[in-house]
Write an enzyme that holds these catalytic residues in place. Structure first.
Site, PDB file in Angstrom:
ATOM      1  N   GLY A 233      -0.900  -2.106  -6.041  1.00 13.69           N
ATOM      2  CA  GLY A 233      -1.664  -3.161  -5.376  1.00 13.69           C
ATOM      3  C   GLY A 233      -3.040  -2.713  -4.929  1.00 13.69           C
ATOM      4  O   GLY A 233      -3.958  -3.515  -4.840  1.00 13.69           O
ATOM      5  N   HIS A 234      -3.188  -1.459  -4.605  1.00  8.22           N
ATOM      6  CA  HIS A 234      -4.508  -0.900  -4.293  1.00  8.22           C
ATOM      7  C   HIS A 234      -4.589   0.449  -4.978  1.00  8.22           C
ATOM      8  O   HIS A 234      -3.913   1.390  -4.601  1.00  8.22           O
ATOM      9  CB  HIS A 234      -4.696  -0.747  -2.785  1.00  8.22           C
TER      10      HIS A 234
ATOM     11  N   GLU B 142     -13.493  -9.237  -0.210  1.00  8.05           N
ATOM     12  CA  GLU B 142     -14.191  -7.937  -0.280  1.00  8.05           C
ATOM     13  C   GLU B 142     -14.466  -7.583  -1.733  1.00  8.05           C
ATOM     14  O   GLU B 142     -14.159  -6.497  -2.209  1.00  8.05           O
ATOM     15  CB  GLU B 142     -13.332  -6.849   0.374  1.00  8.05           C
TER      16      GLU B 142
ATOM     17  N   HIS C 205     -11.552  -7.037  -5.906  1.00  4.28           N
ATOM     18  CA  HIS C 205     -11.812  -6.215  -4.724  1.00  4.28           C
ATOM     19  C   HIS C 205     -12.559  -4.954  -5.144  1.00  4.28           C
ATOM     20  O   HIS C 205     -12.095  -4.182  -5.986  1.00  4.28           O
ATOM     21  CB  HIS C 205     -10.456  -5.882  -4.085  1.00  4.28           C
TER      22      HIS C 205
ATOM     23  N   CYS D 287     -10.964   2.127   7.258  1.00  2.37           N
ATOM     24  CA  CYS D 287     -11.059   2.872   6.002  1.00  2.37           C
ATOM     25  C   CYS D 287     -12.422   3.518   5.790  1.00  2.37           C
ATOM     26  O   CYS D 287     -12.516   4.626   5.252  1.00  2.37           O
ATOM     27  CB  CYS D 287     -10.755   1.935   4.839  1.00  2.37           C
TER      28      CYS D 287
ATOM     29  N   GLU E   3     -19.157  -3.168   1.224  1.00  5.03           N
ATOM     30  CA  GLU E   3     -18.322  -2.272   2.030  1.00  5.03           C
ATOM     31  C   GLU E   3     -18.699  -0.809   1.793  1.00  5.03           C
ATOM     32  O   GLU E   3     -18.938  -0.387   0.652  1.00  5.03           O
ATOM     33  CB  GLU E   3     -16.834  -2.485   1.681  1.00  5.03           C
TER      34      GLU E   3
ATOM     35  N   HIS F 163       0.812  -1.229   0.000  1.00  3.76           N
ATOM     36  CA  HIS F 163       0.000   0.000   0.000  1.00  3.76           C
ATOM     37  C   HIS F 163       0.846   1.280   0.000  1.00  3.76           C
ATOM     38  O   HIS F 163       0.370   2.332   0.393  1.00  3.76           O
ATOM     39  CB  HIS F 163      -0.946   0.055   1.212  1.00  3.76           C
TER      40      HIS F 163
ATOM     41  N   CYS G 134     -16.845   1.758   1.864  1.00  7.31           N
ATOM     42  CA  CYS G 134     -15.874   2.401   0.964  1.00  7.31           C
ATOM     43  C   CYS G 134     -16.226   2.161  -0.505  1.00  7.31           C
ATOM     44  O   CYS G 134     -15.932   3.010  -1.354  1.00  7.31           O
ATOM     45  CB  CYS G 134     -14.469   1.859   1.194  1.00  7.31           C
TER      46      CYS G 134
HETATM   47  O1  FUB Z   1      -6.681  -1.996   1.702  1.00  6.76           O
HETATM   48  C1  FUB Z   1      -7.123  -0.725   2.144  1.00  6.76           C
HETATM   49  C2  FUB Z   1      -8.587  -0.794   2.500  1.00  6.76           C
HETATM   50  O2  FUB Z   1      -8.779  -1.736   3.544  1.00  6.76           O
HETATM   51  C3  FUB Z   1      -9.492  -1.292   1.417  1.00  6.76           C
HETATM   52  O3  FUB Z   1      -9.924  -0.308   0.519  1.00  6.76           O
HETATM   53  C4  FUB Z   1     -10.618  -1.850   2.178  1.00  6.76           C
HETATM   54  O4  FUB Z   1     -11.421  -2.705   1.421  1.00  6.76           O
HETATM   55  C5  FUB Z   1      -9.929  -2.532   3.325  1.00  6.76           C
HETATM   56  O5  FUB Z   1      -9.521  -3.807   2.967  1.00  6.76           O
HETATM   57 ZN    ZN Z   2     -13.710   0.693   3.887  1.00  3.06          ZN
END
Ligand code: FUB
Ligand code: ZN
Length: 685
Positions: free
Chosen positions: A210-211, A328, A276, A419, A344, A161, A346
């Protein structure tokens, strides 16, 4: 969202804008910035105020008490031990600063500004000399957090991250600069972004982050500075997808086939929402940004297809996305189980970002219809009415007090992975920025929220005021006030899909009784006007005079919703919708149970205003059969009872108990396993 204001801010930064950049490609439609829209309504304004008065202070307090701030202090001192769980915990501070910045531009607050400045100083002190900023490593580089990897960026493709943290930093910095005009956070963000651009790019290092979110963040920095490298690096990151190492296309394990990370195919070849959900929806937002800013037609075609897949096959009726808790992630097409729904919060936030961008690309109301659905239902269900209790996952069904994902059907003040609360913190005060948009002489009214906005249309100043009681009533009023002489422009009022007989811009959900809806009546100064419909908008083209009044009557009726038969869990069931709101039944209004309720076809509902309940709602009531199980007599029967339904967003504010969104229409579809025998019930169990 580029705005006249942010454009001016670019120039204010000190001249990085090139001549070419002034004619740069962009979204054809621009949102009217949140700073230009003053809300004065009873639904959203109290929520924004609660966010400012309760959620933001609670969020900062939790960042302190859970050691998130301490991590920055230790990174600055280069001593100590990373004191939280996840390497992305830094982002809770960034997101709360982002929300506080938006909030301060609505409600100036010197004390809050001083606190934010103090925090920014701590963030700056934790930054390494070359711009690297990641407390999970900087505190003790020899012993980084276990997801971080021994060397910088080496685990970025998996779980470090590092670029996710960077993306949230950029988002926060752009918001803070736009809202306050201060450069302290922006300077930190640019230093980090310059490092990222120097490390990654053609002929340099490559990674599929990765995200995702660094891509959106870089686009924001591009908008603020006009520096092309931020946009090209965002595009580079998008194009890095589809080269997943160890890719096993035969595996259905989303980690092995790369789809968890949207990394199984190049983005331009992706056609379905996968993996995800939060990662994905940030990716799709960035794809829309890059398509708009570079004119990349393949990127546009891909993101259009993905949107169609999501709204036709992967969205819950209350706008939630990401059905599967394992990973997720999105489920397969039509895999929308109720008992285990993940949804979720988010993902809902990300969906709002994405749909706004899709609207700005195409100017079609269907994107705002989805945005509205998410906003009024599956997103605000994520925060309790108190402003300091949250849902991470948003259930679709609670039976016998059970909850699949959390231990109880109750909200929590904070989460180890927190988050969602901080994502709400940043979205809520930015809401005024979703109400209006402009393209040349066209002014789009997208959301129906009372308040005023001051605009410049065709170089003329115009004030527009909205007066309504939405979402409780369908009567909308717009008062147009050109500053001087009458002004010619087109007012495009969104006629929501629900008002035109469409529960969803797809066949995933339809209204029982078909797509019939009463015609939408529009008057100007009391006189009915004929209007053309374009892309879901009523187009009112005229030369407006001061205090012209437009009245729009949306047919706000209670409708029952049916799901596409391929959604197995919803077969034989109906949901309830009135205007943009999806309803549920909660134990507190229904003798302690909801899993025994049947809603037969043709049930008539009565809307009942309840100003004292749940901060003021309109409930729906009807007489319906409920199931009674008599264990002693070994029999099942039904008896009439009053069903009271409340807006889905308002559930779980009165303690724990059953909740139902999808009601069986016939007794054969009632889940008898959920029904306690009559004897237990009598004993109050
Ligand atoms: O990985 C960062 C955040 O934590 C993600 O966006 C959420 O889904 C949770 O896994
Ligand atoms: Zn979240």
């Amino acid at each position: 969202m580029c705005s006249p204001k942010s454009f001016l801010l670019v120039l204010g930064l000190g001249g990085t804008l090139s001549a070419g950049a002034q004619t740069r490609l962009d979204y054809p439609i621009q949102a009217v910035p949140f700073t230009q829209v003053k809300l004065a309504d009873d639904f959203w304004l109290p929520r924004l105020k609660t966010n400012t008065d309760v959620t933001i202070p609670a969020s900062f307090a939790r960042c302190e008490s859970t050691n998130r701030v301490k991590n920055f202090e230790m990174a600055a001192a280069h001593q100590g031990k990373f004191a939280t769980t996840y390497p992305f915990d830094d982002t809770d501070i960034y997101k709360t600063i982002e929300g506080a910045s938006y909030s301060m531009s609505l409600y100036p607050d010197a004390k809050l500004q001083a606190y934010v400045d103090e925090l920014i100083a701590k963030v700056g002190a934790a930054q390494e000399p070359d711009g690297y900023l990641y407390t999970a490593r900087t505190i003790d580089p020899a012993h980084p957090q276990k997801w971080a990897g021994q060397a910088r960026w080496e685990k970025e493709r998996e779980l470090s991250h590092e670029l996710y943290n960077a993306g949230h930093l950029y988002e926060a910095a752009a918001a803070h600069y736009q809202a306050t005009g201060q450069k302290n956070l922006l300077t930190i963000a640019l230093k980090n972004a310059d490092l990222v651009c120097s490390v990654f790019g053609p002929g340099k290092r490559s990674v599929a982050p990765g995200h995702e979110i660094v891509e959106m963040g870089l686009v924001k920095l591009y908008r603020v500075t006009g520096q092309a490298k931020y946009l090209s690096t965002a595009k580079f990151f998008l194009e890095a997808r589809g080269h997943y190492p160890g890719y096993d296309p035969k595996s259905t394990d989303t980690w092995k086939n790369g789809s968890y990370w949207q990394d199984d195919k190049p983005v331009v070849d992706q056609r379905e929402a996968e993996g995800h959900a939060v990662r994905a929806e940030y990716l799709y937002s960035a794809m829309a940004d890059v398509a708009a800013l570079t004119g990349d037609k393949q990127m546009l075609a891909a993101v259009d297809s993905i949107w169609n897949n999501l709204v036709a096959k992967k969205m819950y009726v209350q706008g939630g996305t990401g059905a599967a808790g394992d990973g997720e992630r999105f489920g397969a097409n039509y895999e929308l189980p109720n008992a285990t729904a993940y949804n979720e919060t988010c993902a809902s936030v990300a969906d709002v970002f994405w749909n706004q961008r899709m609207f700005q690309l195409h100017g079609e109301s269907k994107y705002v219809d989805v945005l509205e659905k998410v906003l009024y239902n599956g997103l605000i269900s994520g925060v309790g009415l108190d402003g300091k209790s949250f849902f991470y996952s948003n259930a679709m069904q609670i039976r016998n007090g059970q909850r699949y994902h959390d231990t109880e059907p109750a909200r929590a003040g904070w989460f180890e992975c927190s988050c969602c609360p901080t994502n709400l913190v940043r979205l809520m005060p930015a809401l005024p920025g979703y109400v209006y948009a402009q393209r040349g002489s066209d002014l789009y009214a997208n959301l129906f929220i009372s308040g005023t906005t001051n605009l410049v249309i065709n170089k003329k100043k115009v004030q527009l005021e909205q007066q309504n009681n939405y979402p409780w009533a369908g009567d909308l009023r717009f008062v147009v006030r050109p500053a001087g002489a009458p002004a010619a422009f087109n007012l495009l009022v969104r006629i929501p899909g629900w008002a035109r007989g469409a529960a969803m811009p797809s066949d995933l959900y339809t209204f029982a009784g078909g797509p019939v809806a009463a015609p939408v009546r529009i008057t100007v100064n009391g006189q009915p006007v004929a209007y053309a419909m374009k892309n879901g908008y009523a187009v009112l083209a005229r030369t407006w005079r001061k205090n012209d009044v437009v009245a729009v009557t949306l047919p706000l009726e209670t409708r029952t919703v049916q799901a596409n038969a391929r959604v197995l869990d919803d077969r034989g069931k109906v949901a309830l919708q009135r205007g943009p709101l999806v309803y549920c039944a909660e134990w507190a209004d229904n003798d302690g149970r909801t899993s025994n309720i049947i809603v037969p076809a043709g049930t008539a509902f009565t809307p009942v205003a309840k100003p004292q309940l749940l901060n003021g709602i309109t409930a729906l009531t009807a007489t319906v059969p409920v199931v009674r199980v008599d264990a002693a007599a070994n029999s099942v029967s039904t008896a009439p009872r009053t069903l009271t339904a409340i807006p889905y967003y308002a559930w779980a504010n009165r303690g724990k108990g059953e909740m139902t969104v999808w009601f069986p229409a016939q007794v054969t579809d009632v889940d008898l396993l959920s029904q306690p025998p009559a004897a237990d019930k009598a004993a109050g169990k």
